[in-house]
Design a protein around this motif. Structure first.
Motif, short mmCIF file in Angstrom:
data_model
loop_
_atom_site.label_atom_id
_atom_site.label_comp_id
_atom_site.label_asym_id
_atom_site.label_seq_id
_atom_site.Cartn_x
_atom_site.Cartn_y
_atom_site.Cartn_z
N ASN A 1 0.83 -1.21 0.00
CA ASN A 1 0.00 0.00 0.00
C ASN A 1 0.86 1.26 0.00
O ASN A 1 2.07 1.22 0.28
N ALA A 2 0.23 2.38 -0.31
CA ALA A 2 0.94 3.65 -0.49
C ALA A 2 1.65 4.08 0.79
O ALA A 2 2.77 4.60 0.75
N LYS A 3 1.00 3.86 1.92
CA LYS A 3 1.60 4.26 3.20
C LYS A 3 2.91 3.52 3.44
O LYS A 3 3.91 4.10 3.87
N ARG A 4 2.90 2.23 3.15
CA ARG A 4 4.09 1.41 3.33
C ARG A 4 5.22 1.86 2.41
O ARG A 4 6.37 2.00 2.84
N LYS A 5 4.89 2.12 1.14
CA LYS A 5 5.91 2.57 0.19
C LYS A 5 6.47 3.94 0.56
O LYS A 5 7.66 4.21 0.39
N ARG A 6 5.61 4.78 1.10
CA ARG A 6 6.03 6.12 1.53
C ARG A 6 7.01 6.00 2.71
O ARG A 6 8.01 6.70 2.77
N ARG A 7 6.71 5.11 3.64
CA ARG A 7 7.61 4.90 4.79
C ARG A 7 8.96 4.34 4.34
O ARG A 7 10.00 4.65 4.93
N LEU A 8 8.94 3.50 3.31
CA LEU A 8 10.18 2.90 2.82
C LEU A 8 11.09 3.91 2.13
O LEU A 8 12.28 3.66 1.98
N ARG A 9 10.53 5.04 1.71
CA ARG A 9 11.34 6.08 1.05
C ARG A 9 12.34 6.71 2.01
O ARG A 9 13.43 7.08 1.62
N LYS A 10 11.94 6.85 3.25
CA LYS A 10 12.78 7.54 4.23
C LYS A 10 14.01 6.71 4.58
O LYS A 10 13.94 5.49 4.69
N ALA A 11 15.12 7.40 4.77
CA ALA A 11 16.34 6.73 5.18
C ALA A 11 16.30 6.51 6.69
O ALA A 11 15.52 7.14 7.40
N THR A 12 17.13 5.62 7.17
CA THR A 12 17.22 5.36 8.60
C THR A 12 18.70 5.21 8.97
O THR A 12 19.56 5.33 8.11
N TYR A 13 18.98 4.96 10.24
CA TYR A 13 20.35 4.92 10.72
C TYR A 13 20.67 3.57 11.35
O TYR A 13 19.80 2.93 11.92
N LEU A 14 21.92 3.17 11.24
CA LEU A 14 22.37 1.95 11.91
C LEU A 14 22.66 2.28 13.37
O LEU A 14 23.01 3.41 13.70
N VAL A 15 22.54 1.27 14.21
CA VAL A 15 22.81 1.49 15.63
C VAL A 15 23.85 0.50 16.14
O VAL A 15 23.99 -0.60 15.61
N GLY A 16 24.57 0.91 17.16
CA GLY A 16 25.46 0.03 17.91
C GLY A 16 26.55 -0.64 17.11
O GLY A 16 27.27 -0.01 16.34
N GLY A 17 26.64 -1.95 17.29
CA GLY A 17 27.71 -2.74 16.69
C GLY A 17 27.67 -2.75 15.18
O GLY A 17 28.72 -2.82 14.53
N ASP A 18 26.47 -2.69 14.61
CA ASP A 18 26.36 -2.66 13.15
C ASP A 18 27.07 -1.44 12.58
O ASP A 18 27.83 -1.52 11.62
N ALA A 19 26.81 -0.30 13.19
CA ALA A 19 27.41 0.96 12.73
C ALA A 19 28.94 0.90 12.86
O ALA A 19 29.66 1.35 11.97
N LYS A 20 29.40 0.33 13.94
CA LYS A 20 30.84 0.21 14.18
C LYS A 20 31.50 -0.62 13.08
O LYS A 20 32.56 -0.27 12.56
N ASN A 21 30.86 -1.73 12.73
CA ASN A 21 31.41 -2.61 11.69
C ASN A 21 31.44 -1.92 10.33
O ASN A 21 32.41 -2.07 9.58
N ILE A 22 30.41 -1.17 10.01
CA ILE A 22 30.35 -0.48 8.72
C ILE A 22 31.39 0.63 8.68
O ILE A 22 32.06 0.83 7.66
N ARG A 23 31.57 1.36 9.79
CA ARG A 23 32.59 2.41 9.83
C ARG A 23 33.98 1.85 9.57
O ARG A 23 34.82 2.49 8.96
N ARG A 24 34.21 0.63 10.01
CA ARG A 24 35.50 -0.03 9.78
C ARG A 24 35.71 -0.32 8.29
O ARG A 24 36.83 -0.29 7.80
N LEU A 25 34.62 -0.58 7.57
CA LEU A 25 34.72 -0.86 6.13
C LEU A 25 34.90 0.42 5.30
O LEU A 25 35.28 0.35 4.14
N LEU A 26 34.58 1.57 5.91
CA LEU A 26 34.66 2.85 5.20
C LEU A 26 35.66 3.77 5.90
O LEU A 26 35.28 4.73 6.58
#
Length: 65
Positions: free
Chosen positions: A37-62
């Motif tokens: 539905n349109a509401k779901r697709k609209r929500r999927l457009r927005k970006a979000t942020y990684l938290v905790g250990g995931d963010a740490k691992n990605i920062r190591r790759l970049l």
């Protein structure tokens, strides 16, 4: 010490902000969209942020972003 290599897959998917947060886009927005539905697709457009250990691992790759 030699230069560190940026993980190209991660570089295409994530962006490290000035604050140190890691920004990512949401999944499930590429195909098979007619039954979502349109509401779901609209929500999927927005970006979000990684938290905790995931963010740490990605920062190591970049290392230079």
């Amino acid at each position: 010490m030699p230069k560190m290599k940026t993980h190209r897959g991660a570089a295409k998917r994530f962006k490290v902000l000035k604050s140190g947060k890691v920004k990512r886009s949401k999944a499930y927005k590429s195909h098979l969209l007619t039954h979502k539905n349109a509401k779901r697709k609209r929500r999927l457009r927005k970006a979000t942020y990684l938290v905790g250990g995931d963010a740490k691992n990605i920062r190591r790759l970049l290392p230079y972003s």
